[in-house]
Write a protein that holds these residues in place. Structure first.
Motif, PDB file in Angstrom:
ATOM      1  N   ILE A 170       6.591   4.786   1.387  1.00 56.12           N
ATOM      2  CA  ILE A 170       6.078   4.503   2.733  1.00 56.12           C
ATOM      3  C   ILE A 170       5.476   5.764   3.348  1.00 56.12           C
ATOM      4  O   ILE A 170       4.356   5.749   3.867  1.00 56.12           O
ATOM      5  N   THR A 171       6.219   6.866   3.294  1.00 55.24           N
ATOM      6  CA  THR A 171       5.745   8.111   3.905  1.00 55.24           C
ATOM      7  C   THR A 171       4.450   8.579   3.261  1.00 55.24           C
ATOM      8  O   THR A 171       3.530   9.051   3.943  1.00 55.24           O
ATOM      9  N   SER A 172       4.358   8.449   1.940  1.00 55.05           N
ATOM     10  CA  SER A 172       3.151   8.875   1.236  1.00 55.05           C
ATOM     11  C   SER A 172       1.950   8.025   1.645  1.00 55.05           C
ATOM     12  O   SER A 172       0.879   8.564   1.962  1.00 55.05           O
ATOM     13  N   ARG A 173       2.121   6.706   1.630  1.00 52.09           N
ATOM     14  CA  ARG A 173       1.018   5.818   1.998  1.00 52.09           C
ATOM     15  C   ARG A 173       0.569   6.049   3.443  1.00 52.09           C
ATOM     16  O   ARG A 173      -0.627   6.146   3.735  1.00 52.09           O
ATOM     17  N   VAL A 174       1.548   6.118   4.340  1.00 50.19           N
ATOM     18  CA  VAL A 174       1.215   6.312   5.756  1.00 50.19           C
ATOM     19  C   VAL A 174       0.563   7.664   5.969  1.00 50.19           C
ATOM     20  O   VAL A 174      -0.449   7.787   6.679  1.00 50.19           O
ATOM     21  N   GLY A 175       1.116   8.721   5.358  1.00 48.25           N
ATOM     22  CA  GLY A 175       0.545  10.053   5.505  1.00 48.25           C
ATOM     23  C   GLY A 175      -0.889  10.118   5.020  1.00 48.25           C
ATOM     24  O   GLY A 175      -1.750  10.747   5.656  1.00 48.25           O
ATOM     25  N   GLU A 176      -1.177   9.485   3.890  1.00 45.91           N
ATOM     26  CA  GLU A 176      -2.548   9.478   3.360  1.00 45.91           C
ATOM     27  C   GLU A 176      -3.507   8.797   4.323  1.00 45.91           C
ATOM     28  O   GLU A 176      -4.628   9.277   4.544  1.00 45.91           O
TER      29      GLU A 176
ATOM     30  N   MET B 241      -5.603   1.286  13.058  1.00 44.42           N
ATOM     31  CA  MET B 241      -5.011   2.120  12.015  1.00 44.42           C
ATOM     32  C   MET B 241      -3.690   1.525  11.531  1.00 44.42           C
ATOM     33  O   MET B 241      -3.423   1.478  10.319  1.00 44.42           O
ATOM     34  N   LEU B 242      -2.859   1.066  12.459  1.00 42.10           N
ATOM     35  CA  LEU B 242      -1.597   0.441  12.076  1.00 42.10           C
ATOM     36  C   LEU B 242      -1.838  -0.838  11.280  1.00 42.10           C
ATOM     37  O   LEU B 242      -1.129  -1.112  10.301  1.00 42.10           O
ATOM     38  N   HIS B 243      -2.836  -1.597  11.684  1.00 44.54           N
ATOM     39  CA  HIS B 243      -3.205  -2.810  10.944  1.00 44.54           C
ATOM     40  C   HIS B 243      -3.565  -2.457   9.493  1.00 44.54           C
ATOM     41  O   HIS B 243      -3.181  -3.157   8.551  1.00 44.54           O
ATOM     42  N   ARG B 244      -4.252  -1.353   9.311  1.00 43.59           N
ATOM     43  CA  ARG B 244      -4.625  -0.890   7.969  1.00 43.59           C
ATOM     44  C   ARG B 244      -3.381  -0.403   7.210  1.00 43.59           C
ATOM     45  O   ARG B 244      -3.253  -0.613   5.995  1.00 43.59           O
TER      46      ARG B 244
ATOM     47  N   LEU C  94       0.712  -1.251   2.825  1.00 48.55           N
ATOM     48  CA  LEU C  94       2.104  -1.453   2.411  1.00 48.55           C
ATOM     49  C   LEU C  94       2.366  -2.881   1.938  1.00 48.55           C
ATOM     50  O   LEU C  94       3.460  -3.169   1.432  1.00 48.55           O
ATOM     51  N   GLY C  95       1.400  -3.767   2.137  1.00 46.66           N
ATOM     52  CA  GLY C  95       1.564  -5.141   1.698  1.00 46.66           C
ATOM     53  C   GLY C  95       2.415  -5.999   2.599  1.00 46.66           C
ATOM     54  O   GLY C  95       3.018  -6.980   2.151  1.00 46.66           O
TER      55      GLY C  95
ATOM     56  N   LYS D 111       9.433  -6.228  -2.774  1.00 47.65           N
ATOM     57  CA  LYS D 111       8.017  -6.099  -3.123  1.00 47.65           C
ATOM     58  C   LYS D 111       7.716  -4.810  -3.870  1.00 47.65           C
ATOM     59  O   LYS D 111       6.723  -4.724  -4.586  1.00 47.65           O
ATOM     60  N   PHE D 112       8.567  -3.829  -3.685  1.00 47.95           N
ATOM     61  CA  PHE D 112       8.285  -2.493  -4.202  1.00 47.95           C
ATOM     62  C   PHE D 112       8.794  -2.356  -5.633  1.00 47.95           C
ATOM     63  O   PHE D 112       9.953  -2.668  -5.925  1.00 47.95           O
ATOM     64  N   VAL D 113       7.940  -1.911  -6.521  1.00 50.19           N
ATOM     65  CA  VAL D 113       8.331  -1.622  -7.894  1.00 50.19           C
ATOM     66  C   VAL D 113       8.501  -0.107  -8.019  1.00 50.19           C
ATOM     67  O   VAL D 113       7.514   0.637  -7.929  1.00 50.19           O
ATOM     68  N   PRO D 114       9.720   0.377  -8.179  1.00 49.41           N
ATOM     69  CA  PRO D 114       9.925   1.836  -8.219  1.00 49.41           C
ATOM     70  C   PRO D 114       9.252   2.448  -9.432  1.00 49.41           C
ATOM     71  O   PRO D 114       9.152   1.822 -10.494  1.00 49.41           O
ATOM     72  N   PRO D 115       8.764   3.667  -9.299  1.00 50.26           N
ATOM     73  CA  PRO D 115       8.128   4.336 -10.444  1.00 50.26           C
ATOM     74  C   PRO D 115       9.145   4.650 -11.519  1.00 50.26           C
ATOM     75  O   PRO D 115      10.351   4.768 -11.257  1.00 50.26           O
TER      76      PRO D 115
END
Length: 419
Positions: free
Chosen positions: A23-29, A145-148, A153-154, A317-321
């Motif tokens: 989440i932090t990575s996606r939001v930060g980007e 931006m929040l909508h995006r 995040l799906g 929903k999240f598939v961990p790496p």
């Protein structure tokens, strides 16, 4: 006596921490693409900061703050929210006067609340604060931006935007007086907290969860009839922008937010997937906050999103790496060489996840660990490989056969296996 985490505090085990990092990575980007810069803020601030900016009468200040006297005798508080500290930092370092700033931060906040699913006493937030922009266009950009972010995040289909306008200070005062006039004759139907709020912060009664209080709300005065023309024009323009950008929303006149500093636009992104903990993000304008702290007047708007609740929404929903890309299997005599090979691989490709088996273990158990790690390839180093200067590369996810190659040719073979 077993030592456990304090009530309301949670350990983020690796599987859950992976969701938080995602989440932090996606939001930060995404924040980077809108021109936001990250700022780091202290966990501890002067208690006076929150009492002054968040509001003495708010539940946060009265009931929920972790406040204590430090060894110097100063009254300090673990931050219950990020906006006050960000305003303090921006003002202290000269970032607000005649400047436009888009700032974001991430980290833990602390509130002494009743723990339940999605609500903890230490909780993680990402917050954004914008200074120097007074128009509804920045309000609209934040919501776009929040909508995006939700799309990235799906969770777009799981969240809904609710909007309101609080008007400006005079309008809120008139509305507060009207609420006092309405609820006072009915105070016996309010709970204890509602009767307290009637004297300290009447707008907060609108957010009550008490059934008796909720039954009174349909006939209560509505804020929209008290909002001044300038604030109404601001809100109408915001709505036009959202309509043009096709960001869906509903107007909810009961949204007031829990902190005293808001004016004009307020909003919440809510979900019905988490039971009673339905708000995943909230914010609005706070145009008087910089001035309240002693600076020159600067318009401001911001929001905070709760990572704990977003993580709950993403659990299915999240598939961990995978833990590893390459797992190095070795005999005991080859352990020193296995460490050397692992370092060479990390130097060969930045970001390559290489796990080396350490400690005792036969090849069979090592291969079980290699498979469980999710690695695509195992690199095998035994006594025969050391003597010949070779390694054996075994693909773990395909049908290809293992190959033994000179160590100098290992990278070329791995490049094919990792494509």
């Amino acid at each position: 006596m077993k030592v456990k985490a304090l009530r309301g505090m949670q350990d983020l085990l690796p599987e859950k921490q992976a969701i938080f990092r995602h989440i932090t990575s996606r939001v930060g980007e995404l924040l980077d693409t809108y021109g936001y810069r990250q700022i780091g803020l202290p966990l501890l601030e002067s208690t006076h900061l929150f009492a002054r900016l968040v509001g003495d009468s708010t539940e946060v200040v009265q009931k929920q703050m972790y406040t204590f006297e430090d060894k110097s005798g100063d009254n300090v508080t673990l931050r219950p929210e990020g906006t006050a500290g960000c305003v303090r930092a921006a003002l202290e370092h000269g970032l607000t006067f005649n400047q436009v700033q888009r700032l974001w931060y991430a980290g833990p906040m602390f509130r002494y609340e009743r723990p339940q699913k999605g609500r903890y006493r230490q909780f993680e937030q990402i917050g954004c604060e914008c200074f120097g922009m007074a128009g509804p266009d920045i309000d609209a950009e934040i919501l776009l931006m929040l909508h995006r972010i939700w799309a990235s995040l799906g969770v777009t289909d799981d969240v809904n935007l609710e909007l309101n306008t609080l008007g400006d200070t005079a309008a809120r005062k008139r509305y507060s007086d009207a609420l006092v006039d309405y609820f006072s004759p009915k105070s016996d139907q309010l709970d204890e907290d509602g009767r307290r709020l009637l004297k300290t912060n009447p707008l907060r009664i609108l957010d009550s969860k008490h059934e008796g209080t909720k039954a009174l709300l349909p006939d209560a005065p509505t804020l929209t009839t008290f909002v001044d023309d300038e604030a109404r024009t601001h809100f109408d323009e915001l709505r036009r922008n959202l309509d043009q950008m096709q960001v869906p929303y509903v107007v909810n006149p009961r949204i007031v937010r829990g902190l005293d500093y808001y004016n004009r636009t307020v909003f919440e992104w809510t979900t019905d997937t988490l039971g009673s903990q339905g708000t995943v993000c909230g914010g609005g304008r706070y145009d008087r906050l910089v001035e309240e702290l002693g600076g020159r007047s600067a318009p401001a708007v911001g929001f905070a999103m709760g990572l704990d609740r977003l993580a709950l929404m993403l659990e299915n929903k999240f598939v961990p790496p995978a833990e590893a890309d390459v797992f190095i299997v070795s005999e005991q005599v080859a352990r020193p060489q296995a460490l050397v090979v692992a370092e060479k691989l990390r130097n060969w490709r930045t970001g390559l996840r290489v796990v080396t088996h350490c400690g005792d273990g036969k090849f069979k158990s090592q291969f079980k660990k290699a498979d469980a790690s999710g690695a695509q390839v195992a690199v095998i180093i035994g006594e025969s490989e050391i003597q010949a200067g070779t390694v054996t590369v075994k693909p773990l996810r395909g049908q290809s056969d293992q190959q033994t190659v000179n160590e100098s040719d290992m990278a070329d073979l791995l490049a094919q296996c990792l494509e």
